[in-house]
Structure formats: structure tokens, C-alpha cells
Design a protein around this motif. Structure first.
Motif, PDB file in Angstrom:
ATOM      1  N   MET A 171       0.807  -1.178   0.000  1.00  0.00           N
ATOM      2  CA  MET A 171       0.000   0.000   0.000  1.00  0.00           C
ATOM      3  C   MET A 171       0.865   1.263   0.000  1.00  0.00           C
ATOM      4  O   MET A 171       0.513   2.242  -0.641  1.00  0.00           O
ATOM      5  N   THR A 172       1.969   1.204   0.730  1.00  0.00           N
ATOM      6  CA  THR A 172       2.838   2.387   0.804  1.00  0.00           C
ATOM      7  C   THR A 172       3.333   2.768  -0.587  1.00  0.00           C
ATOM      8  O   THR A 172       3.285   3.940  -0.970  1.00  0.00           O
ATOM      9  N   GLU A 173       3.787   1.792  -1.355  1.00  0.00           N
ATOM     10  CA  GLU A 173       4.278   2.088  -2.707  1.00  0.00           C
ATOM     11  C   GLU A 173       3.153   2.600  -3.610  1.00  0.00           C
ATOM     12  O   GLU A 173       3.365   3.505  -4.413  1.00  0.00           O
ATOM     13  N   ALA A 174       1.976   2.038  -3.493  1.00  0.00           N
ATOM     14  CA  ALA A 174       0.841   2.501  -4.301  1.00  0.00           C
ATOM     15  C   ALA A 174       0.505   3.950  -3.960  1.00  0.00           C
ATOM     16  O   ALA A 174       0.205   4.749  -4.853  1.00  0.00           O
ATOM     17  N   TYR A 175       0.560   4.291  -2.692  1.00  0.00           N
ATOM     18  CA  TYR A 175       0.270   5.672  -2.301  1.00  0.00           C
ATOM     19  C   TYR A 175       1.366   6.614  -2.791  1.00  0.00           C
ATOM     20  O   TYR A 175       1.086   7.703  -3.286  1.00  0.00           O
ATOM     21  N   GLY A 206     -13.611 -11.648  -4.766  1.00  0.00           N
ATOM     22  CA  GLY A 206     -12.335 -11.988  -5.397  1.00  0.00           C
ATOM     23  C   GLY A 206     -11.365 -10.821  -5.502  1.00  0.00           C
ATOM     24  O   GLY A 206     -10.271 -10.974  -6.030  1.00  0.00           O
ATOM     25  N   VAL A 207     -11.739  -9.669  -5.009  1.00  0.00           N
ATOM     26  CA  VAL A 207     -10.868  -8.485  -5.050  1.00  0.00           C
ATOM     27  C   VAL A 207     -10.422  -8.166  -3.627  1.00  0.00           C
ATOM     28  O   VAL A 207     -11.234  -8.144  -2.709  1.00  0.00           O
ATOM     29  N   ARG A 208      -9.127  -7.942  -3.462  1.00  0.00           N
ATOM     30  CA  ARG A 208      -8.593  -7.569  -2.150  1.00  0.00           C
ATOM     31  C   ARG A 208      -8.667  -6.054  -1.971  1.00  0.00           C
ATOM     32  O   ARG A 208      -8.436  -5.302  -2.916  1.00  0.00           O
ATOM     33  N   TYR A 209      -8.990  -5.639  -0.768  1.00  0.00           N
ATOM     34  CA  TYR A 209      -9.059  -4.224  -0.411  1.00  0.00           C
ATOM     35  C   TYR A 209      -8.254  -4.008   0.856  1.00  0.00           C
ATOM     36  O   TYR A 209      -8.108  -4.915   1.672  1.00  0.00           O
ATOM     37  N   ARG A 222      -7.017  -1.076  -3.579  1.00  0.00           N
ATOM     38  CA  ARG A 222      -7.587  -2.318  -4.115  1.00  0.00           C
ATOM     39  C   ARG A 222      -6.495  -3.032  -4.881  1.00  0.00           C
ATOM     40  O   ARG A 222      -5.598  -2.414  -5.450  1.00  0.00           O
ATOM     41  N   SER A 223      -6.595  -4.356  -4.901  1.00  0.00           N
ATOM     42  CA  SER A 223      -5.594  -5.147  -5.604  1.00  0.00           C
ATOM     43  C   SER A 223      -5.755  -4.972  -7.113  1.00  0.00           C
ATOM     44  O   SER A 223      -6.833  -4.690  -7.609  1.00  0.00           O
ATOM     45  N   THR A 224      -4.645  -5.164  -7.806  1.00  0.00           N
ATOM     46  CA  THR A 224      -4.655  -5.103  -9.268  1.00  0.00           C
ATOM     47  C   THR A 224      -4.582  -6.514  -9.822  1.00  0.00           C
ATOM     48  O   THR A 224      -4.234  -7.460  -9.113  1.00  0.00           O
ATOM     49  N   SER A 225      -4.869  -6.658 -11.092  1.00  0.00           N
ATOM     50  CA  SER A 225      -4.797  -7.981 -11.721  1.00  0.00           C
ATOM     51  C   SER A 225      -3.365  -8.511 -11.741  1.00  0.00           C
ATOM     52  O   SER A 225      -3.152  -9.712 -11.808  1.00  0.00           O
ATOM     53  N   GLY A 269      -0.471  -6.395  -7.546  1.00  0.00           N
ATOM     54  CA  GLY A 269      -0.042  -5.249  -6.740  1.00  0.00           C
ATOM     55  C   GLY A 269      -1.242  -4.514  -6.165  1.00  0.00           C
ATOM     56  O   GLY A 269      -2.331  -5.075  -6.026  1.00  0.00           O
ATOM     57  N   TRP A 270      -1.027  -3.263  -5.835  1.00  0.00           N
ATOM     58  CA  TRP A 270      -2.068  -2.437  -5.246  1.00  0.00           C
ATOM     59  C   TRP A 270      -2.195  -1.117  -5.984  1.00  0.00           C
ATOM     60  O   TRP A 270      -1.223  -0.612  -6.520  1.00  0.00           O
ATOM     61  N   THR A 271      -3.389  -0.579  -5.984  1.00  0.00           N
ATOM     62  CA  THR A 271      -3.633   0.743  -6.541  1.00  0.00           C
ATOM     63  C   THR A 271      -4.406   1.575  -5.524  1.00  0.00           C
ATOM     64  O   THR A 271      -5.253   1.051  -4.801  1.00  0.00           O
ATOM     65  N   TYR A 272      -4.061   2.843  -5.465  1.00  0.00           N
ATOM     66  CA  TYR A 272      -4.739   3.769  -4.560  1.00  0.00           C
ATOM     67  C   TYR A 272      -6.108   4.100  -5.140  1.00  0.00           C
ATOM     68  O   TYR A 272      -6.239   4.396  -6.330  1.00  0.00           O
TER      69      TYR A 272
END
Length: 104
Positions: free
Chosen positions: A1-5, A29-32, A62-65, A68-71
Motif C-alpha cells: 500500500m505504501t508504494e501505491a500511495y 475476489g478483489v482484495r481491499y 484495491r488489488s490489481t490484476s 499489486g495495489w492501486t490507490y
């Protein structure tokens, strides 16, 4: 999350998640995830000033396909009466499981 932010707000280099404010779960099926951040050692004057406001609000991811993570967004300040239940991007069932992101 830190890198996504950091990708979304490159002015924040020296940040880390606050302990006790991290929420994680999966819905459909999606991580938050949700957390607040604080300035870490080495933070510049500008980072410290900017974190005065940014540190008081929860950030949502939220998780990406690709795994990773996206803000997604940040909540308002003051927080809405339903906490993360007021954040449209977070599924209602997950917000309820998280206790509307109440950190006491």
C-alpha cells in the motif's frame, strides 16, 4: 500500500502505515485495504507539513490484476458518520466487517 500511495502522491517519500489503523479483506475476489500514514525518519519539512492533513485521513486501496495495489481514494476530514461505509469504492459488506474502519 505504501508504494501505491507514493505512486499517486510522489511528494511523500518518507511515510509508513500507522499501527492499529490497517484494514484488509477480500470481497468478490478483489482484495481491499485501508490505512492511515505517518511521516517516517528523514521526512522533509514539506512532507511533515503535508502529512498534517494527509495523516488524519484513511487511504483506500484495491488489488490489481498483476497482484499489486492501486490507490482508490481517501476519506474526508472529519470522517463521515459511517466511517469507511461512506466510501463508495469500498464494498458495503467489507466496510461492515471492518466495523466502518473504527480505530477507537
Amino acid at each position: 500500500m505504501t508504494e501505491a500511495y507514493r505512486r499517486s502522491f510522489p511528494r511523500f517519500v518518507h511515510i509508513g502505515p500507522d499501527s492499529g489503523t490497517f484494514f484488509y479483506g477480500q470481497c468478490g475476489g478483489v482484495r481491499y485495504a485501508a490505512t492511515r500514514f505517518h511521516a517516517t525518519p528523514g521526512a522533509t519539512h514539506d512532507e511533515l507539513v503535508n502529512m498534517q492533513d494527509e495523516g488524519s485521513v484513511t487511504k483506500y486501496f484495491r488489488s490489481t490484476s498483476a497482484g499489486g495495489w492501486t490507490y482508490l481514494t481517501s476519506d474526508g476530514f472529519p470522517h463521515g458518520p459511517q466511517g469507511c461505509g461512506d466510501v463508495a469504492q469500498i464494498p458495503e459488506a467489507l466496510s461492515a466487517l471492518w466495523g466502518n474502519c473504527s480505530v477507537g
